[in-house]
Design a protein around this motif. Structure first.
Motif, PDB file in Angstrom:
ATOM      1  N   ASP A 142      12.112 -47.140  49.519  1.00 39.45           N
ATOM      2  CA  ASP A 142      12.385 -48.458  50.084  1.00 39.45           C
ATOM      3  C   ASP A 142      12.363 -48.390  51.601  1.00 39.45           C
ATOM      4  N   MET A 143      12.534 -49.539  52.238  1.00 41.06           N
ATOM      5  CA  MET A 143      12.420 -49.632  53.687  1.00 41.06           C
ATOM      6  C   MET A 143      13.486 -48.821  54.416  1.00 41.06           C
ATOM      7  N   LEU A 144      14.683 -48.717  53.860  1.00 44.24           N
ATOM      8  CA  LEU A 144      15.733 -47.955  54.527  1.00 44.24           C
ATOM      9  C   LEU A 144      15.351 -46.484  54.666  1.00 44.24           C
ATOM     10  N   SER A 145      14.579 -45.965  53.710  1.00 39.88           N
ATOM     11  CA  SER A 145      14.152 -44.571  53.796  1.00 39.88           C
ATOM     12  C   SER A 145      13.147 -44.360  54.923  1.00 39.88           C
ATOM     13  N   ASN A 146      12.465 -45.433  55.350  1.00 44.58           N
ATOM     14  CA  ASN A 146      11.516 -45.327  56.458  1.00 44.58           C
ATOM     15  C   ASN A 146      12.215 -45.220  57.804  1.00 44.58           C
ATOM     16  N   LEU A 147      13.510 -45.611  57.866  1.00 43.21           N
ATOM     17  CA  LEU A 147      14.232 -45.649  59.131  1.00 43.21           C
ATOM     18  C   LEU A 147      14.835 -44.289  59.462  1.00 43.21           C
ATOM     19  N   LYS A 148      14.982 -44.028  60.765  1.00 40.42           N
ATOM     20  CA  LYS A 148      15.588 -42.771  61.215  1.00 40.42           C
ATOM     21  C   LYS A 148      17.081 -43.018  61.419  1.00 40.42           C
ATOM     22  N   THR A 149      17.803 -43.098  60.301  1.00 40.82           N
ATOM     23  CA  THR A 149      19.237 -43.349  60.358  1.00 40.82           C
ATOM     24  C   THR A 149      19.995 -42.020  60.342  1.00 40.82           C
ATOM     25  N   ASN A 150      21.306 -42.092  60.562  1.00 42.20           N
ATOM     26  CA  ASN A 150      22.143 -40.902  60.484  1.00 42.20           C
ATOM     27  C   ASN A 150      22.493 -40.522  59.045  1.00 42.20           C
ATOM     28  N   ASN A 151      22.004 -41.291  58.080  1.00 44.41           N
ATOM     29  CA  ASN A 151      22.238 -40.964  56.673  1.00 44.41           C
ATOM     30  C   ASN A 151      21.218 -39.923  56.208  1.00 44.41           C
ATOM     31  N   ARG A 152      21.442 -38.670  56.560  1.00 47.34           N
ATOM     32  CA  ARG A 152      20.468 -37.606  56.270  1.00 47.34           C
ATOM     33  C   ARG A 152      21.084 -36.514  55.386  1.00 47.34           C
TER      34      ARG A 152
END
Length: 281
Positions: A142-152
């Motif tokens: 999904d789109m959230l996986s494309n983002l460079k968030t701190n959820n790694r």
């Protein structure tokens, strides 16, 4: 030195508290940026990705948060960390304190951290680099996986797995069991003149170097580029696998299970990547 909202602090100075939303909920984004002699590699691409990600997460973007502002703040921080021509910069943006899962407002703060890099240019290191699949947990498509968030956290656990088993990296899968990316970058595979990388729809990071290499490959008639899903069964059939990220550029994989790989295409592309990076100096 660390830049927190424009104020410079010593590296060991504490300026967070237990209410920080990046810490509590991973309510945060970051960009990892390469800077050489004050030239910020692919600044516009990083800035546009950050702005798009902030809008998707419904963060409030301050009017002052322009590309020129961030460029000045990065250079100000680098000026306090002298001694080398090349730097690794991490720009972190997080929603301000307040609220539980639902924030009390969408205002943001930022942090700029600077570390020294050994090489001023992208260098292809010809060293053993073995990978394996990480199958304990899966990424969402999904789109959230494309983002460079701190959820790694999947990347973190995969990194621990790789270290425990003497691998240099792992490939992450989505719930459809397709290869999505590596722990620290996007993945490309090469079969003859065909170069393939997973599409964003499979859940991979919208990487800056991924984008640059796609542009390079599309302009070269000697290659055929394909953005398509990669099955784990393909990995032992291809000629070459390489990983891309902003700091290292291109990382050639030398071994996956019983298969050894060449780095012919990686060698061709690393020079072109350096040329593209220098074009905007």
């Amino acid at each position: 030195m660390v830049n927190f909202n424009g104020q410079l602090y010593e590296d060991d100075q504490k300026f967070f508290n237990q209410n920080n939303r990046g810490l509590r909920y991973g309510d945060s984004l970051f960009e990892t940026i390469r800077v050489v002699k004050e030239h910020i590699y692919f600044l516009e691409d990083h800035y546009l990705r950050l702005m798009s990600s902030m809008r998707i997460l419904r963060m409030e973007i301050p009017m002052s948060f322009t590309m020129e502002f961030l460029e000045d703040e990065i250079k100000k921080t680098i000026a306090e960390n002298p001694g080398t021509p090349a730097h690794r910069v991490r720009l972190t943006v997080f929603r301000n304190d307040g609220g539980l899962y639902t924030p009390v407002n969408n205002d943001i703060s930022y942090i700029i951290e600077v570390n020294i890099l050994d090489d001023p240019f992208y260098v292809l290191k010809e060293v053993p680099y073995e990978i394996e699949l990480f199958k304990d947990f899966y990424l969402n498509s999904d789109m959230l996986s494309n983002l460079k968030t701190n959820n790694r956290i999947i990347n973190v656990v995969a990194g621990v797995y790789a270290e425990e088993n003497d691998y240099q990296n792992c490939l992450l899968l989505n719930r459809q069991k397709q290869v999505v990316e590596a722990i620290n970058g996007n993945v490309f595979v090469v079969s003859g003149k065909m170069v393939k990388t997973p599409p964003l729809a499979d859940g991979c990071l919208n990487g800056i170097i991924r984008k640059k290499l796609i542009d390079i490959l599309k302009e070269d008639d000697s290659f055929s580029l394909e953005e398509n899903s990669i099955s784990p069964f393909e990995l032992q059939k291809v000629d070459e696998i390489f990983i891309t990220n902003t700091i290292h550029g291109i990382i050639p994989v030398t071994k996956y299970r019983k298969k050894d790989f060449t780095n012919t295409i990686s060698k061709k592309l690393i020079g072109r990547l350096n040329a593209v990076a220098r074009l905007v100096v």
